[in-house]
Structure formats: C-alpha cells, structure tokens
Write a protein that holds these residues in place. Structure first.
Motif, PDB file in Angstrom:
ATOM      1  N   GLY A   5       0.817  -1.202   0.000  1.00  0.00           N
ATOM      2  CA  GLY A   5       0.000   0.000   0.000  1.00  0.00           C
ATOM      3  C   GLY A   5       0.847   1.247   0.000  1.00  0.00           C
ATOM      4  O   GLY A   5       2.013   1.239  -0.353  1.00  0.00           O
ATOM      5  N   VAL A   9      -2.432   9.058   3.198  1.00  0.00           N
ATOM      6  CA  VAL A   9      -3.725   8.894   3.850  1.00  0.00           C
ATOM      7  C   VAL A   9      -4.339  10.261   4.099  1.00  0.00           C
ATOM      8  O   VAL A   9      -3.737  11.112   4.726  1.00  0.00           O
ATOM      9  N   GLU A  25     -13.355  -0.364   5.861  1.00  0.00           N
ATOM     10  CA  GLU A  25     -13.659  -1.591   5.127  1.00  0.00           C
ATOM     11  C   GLU A  25     -12.467  -2.531   5.177  1.00  0.00           C
ATOM     12  O   GLU A  25     -11.345  -2.131   4.869  1.00  0.00           O
ATOM     13  N   SER A  27     -11.153  -6.169   3.603  1.00  0.00           N
ATOM     14  CA  SER A  27     -11.412  -7.084   2.495  1.00  0.00           C
ATOM     15  C   SER A  27     -10.335  -8.156   2.455  1.00  0.00           C
ATOM     16  O   SER A  27      -9.146  -7.846   2.295  1.00  0.00           O
ATOM     17  N   GLN A  45     -17.271  -4.209   7.429  1.00  0.00           N
ATOM     18  CA  GLN A  45     -17.470  -2.785   7.157  1.00  0.00           C
ATOM     19  C   GLN A  45     -18.053  -2.100   8.389  1.00  0.00           C
ATOM     20  O   GLN A  45     -18.915  -2.647   9.071  1.00  0.00           O
ATOM     21  N   THR A  79      -6.779  -6.124   2.600  1.00  0.00           N
ATOM     22  CA  THR A  79      -6.899  -4.676   2.543  1.00  0.00           C
ATOM     23  C   THR A  79      -7.624  -4.129   3.762  1.00  0.00           C
ATOM     24  O   THR A  79      -8.683  -4.631   4.140  1.00  0.00           O
ATOM     25  N   SER A  81      -9.102  -0.537   4.472  1.00  0.00           N
ATOM     26  CA  SER A  81      -9.390   0.727   3.790  1.00  0.00           C
ATOM     27  C   SER A  81     -10.107   1.674   4.736  1.00  0.00           C
ATOM     28  O   SER A  81     -11.069   1.285   5.412  1.00  0.00           O
ATOM     29  N   TRP A  82      -9.640   2.919   4.773  1.00  0.00           N
ATOM     30  CA  TRP A  82     -10.228   3.938   5.632  1.00  0.00           C
ATOM     31  C   TRP A  82     -10.423   5.208   4.812  1.00  0.00           C
ATOM     32  O   TRP A  82      -9.474   5.712   4.216  1.00  0.00           O
ATOM     33  N   GLY A  84     -11.717   5.398   1.984  1.00  0.00           N
ATOM     34  CA  GLY A  84     -11.417   5.100   0.593  1.00  0.00           C
ATOM     35  C   GLY A  84      -9.961   4.880   0.284  1.00  0.00           C
ATOM     36  O   GLY A  84      -9.604   4.682  -0.880  1.00  0.00           O
ATOM     37  N   ASN A  85      -9.090   4.893   1.301  1.00  0.00           N
ATOM     38  CA  ASN A  85      -7.654   4.724   1.096  1.00  0.00           C
ATOM     39  C   ASN A  85      -7.182   3.405   1.695  1.00  0.00           C
ATOM     40  O   ASN A  85      -7.507   3.078   2.850  1.00  0.00           O
ATOM     41  N   ASP A  86      -6.405   2.662   0.925  1.00  0.00           N
ATOM     42  CA  ASP A  86      -5.773   1.449   1.430  1.00  0.00           C
ATOM     43  C   ASP A  86      -4.649   1.871   2.376  1.00  0.00           C
ATOM     44  O   ASP A  86      -3.681   2.514   1.973  1.00  0.00           O
ATOM     45  N   ARG A  95      -2.128   6.356  11.167  1.00  0.00           N
ATOM     46  CA  ARG A  95      -3.532   5.921  11.233  1.00  0.00           C
ATOM     47  C   ARG A  95      -4.269   6.714  12.311  1.00  0.00           C
ATOM     48  O   ARG A  95      -5.428   7.097  12.128  1.00  0.00           O
TER      49      ARG A  95
END
Length: 252
Positions: A5, A9, A25, A27, A45, A79, A81-82, A84-86, A95
């Motif tokens: 990644g 961010v 999210e 995944s 999610q 993944t 994702s926060w 929309g960013n991995d 983070r």
C-alpha cells in the motif's frame, strides 16, 4: 504474508453531529503469528456513526483484528481501507492522525501522569476533537479526578479516561477492546451510555465484546468470529433474538 500500500492517507472528514464521514472496510484480511494463521479472509465494514461488535470465544482473533486495523499487527494480507484509502504500510501513528482511535483492553493510561495531562498529551487530529470542557461535562468523574495520577483511578475511571483521550484527539473511529471487562454493572451501564452518545455525534465504533447482553444494547450490527473467520453477520434484532444461543456458544 506482507502488506502492500501507500502512506498517502487523507485526514478524517465529516461533521460532528451527523452520521457522515469515513468508512472502514476490511477485504480478505488474514493475519498470522509466525506460521499460525489467526484471521482468514475477513470482510467487514463499519459505516459512519455505526457501532459494530466483534463477538467470539477467546482466541477467535478479535483483538488481532483490531490491532491489524490500527497497524500494530503487521503480519497481514488483504486490505484495510479507511476513507477510501488502502492503509497498507501506513504506520500506527499516521492511522491515528487519520482519525482512528485505539482503546486497548489494558486501557493504555500513562500511570504517572494526571488525568488532565493524559488528556492534553495526544495531538488533536481533526476539527471533530472534543474540547476539555466538553470532556469534563460528559465525564464529570474525570473533572473531579483531573489532578489524580492514573494509578489512583479505578478500572471504570481508567476506561472512561481511555475513551475520552481518543475523543479529545478528534478520532472518527474508536477501536474498543473489551470495555466492559471487570467493571461493576453500574459502570458498564455508564460505558454503554457513553458509546451511544459517541454514536449520536457521528463517531463510529468497532467493539470487541464478550458481554453479549451489553453488546446488544449499544450496537447496530454484529460479526460472529470463529477460528479467525466471520461465520455470521447479524443485525441487532436478530442478535437479540439469539442471545441465549450466543451465550451458550460463548460458554457464558
């Protein structure tokens, strides 16, 4: 078993008081300790202003999942994702600055610092940050104990301080690990009230909780983990209707 990644961010978005903002999210998230796989292909999610619980027996991988979201556990695939960013290789501190708040099961209070110093120490990361006045209004016991060192606080007071600290930063997602564990029922009830107030402000919560009854009073949805896999996703009505079954499953 390495993550991929970028460190790029964006900061948290959204307006306090409305359920808008970033979504978390997961995944295909898998995690290992050495050769031992702890999580397998977890999809999950958490939407803005939503309280979601992870329910499962001890050893199901719940805490590892939270640590993976926070970037504290690095032996992962898949993944996270926060907004929309991995998050990929993004460090835990970045983070946190992006709006993810960590409340571990040991609360992580700086024991030699006073309550007020614990609240002032973390950086403010967004305009969603709660002021000290607001913290003290919502947590009056912290105002009363503001000059007390962490070692002088009860377990319930430490839990309130740990939650208040991430709200003071302006976190938009709280990762709460067993907040009711070892606390008296009246304190557990107060923690539940606090979580519901947080939700009303549009803040999301991903909650690890063994207390099924408590979880059903605060959460919108629940993921049941078994041997590192999500085996069921339940809305709260379905969850409440199966409380007895879930208690038996958890051995409680």
């Amino acid at each position: 078993m390495t993550d991929t990644g970028t460190d790029d961010v964006r900061g948290p978005v959204g307006t306090t008081g409305r359920a808008t903002g970033p979504t978390l999210e997961l995944s295909g998230l898998s995690a290992w300790y050495g050769e031992a796989r702890v999580l397998t292909d977890v999809d999950l999610q958490v939407r803005p202003g939503e309280v979601v619980t992870l329910v499962g027996r001890n050893g199901a991988g719940k805490t590892t999942l939270l640590r993976s979201v926070m970037g504290l556990h690095r032996q992962v695939q898949g993944t996270v994702s926060w907004d929309g960013n991995d998050l990929g290789r993004t460090s835990p501190d970045r983070r946190a600055k992006a709006g993810i708040g960590w409340v571990p099961d040991d609360r992580g209070i700086y024991s030699t610092l006073s309550v007020a110093e614990n609240l002032r120490l973390p950086p403010v990361v967004s305009d969603a940050a709660w002021s000290l006045d607001r913290i003290y209004e919502q947590f009056p016991v912290l105002h009363e104990r503001r000059d007390f060192p962490g070692t002088k606080l009860s377990g319930g007071e430490q839990q309130m301080l740990a939650i208040a600290r991430v709200l003071r930063m302006g976190s938009r997602l709280l990762l709460l690990d067993e907040p009711s564990e070892g606390l008296a029922p009246v304190i557990v009830q107060r923690i539940g009230e606090i979580i519901r107030q947080i939700k009303e402000q549009g803040v999301s919560v991903l909650l690890v909780e063994q207390n099924v009854t408590f979880a059903s009073t605060v959460a919108d949805r629940h993921y049941l983990l078994a041997q590192g896999r999500v085996v069921e996703s339940l809305d709260n009505d379905s969850f409440q209707s199966r409380t007895t079954e879930l208690l038996e499953y958890l051995g409680m």
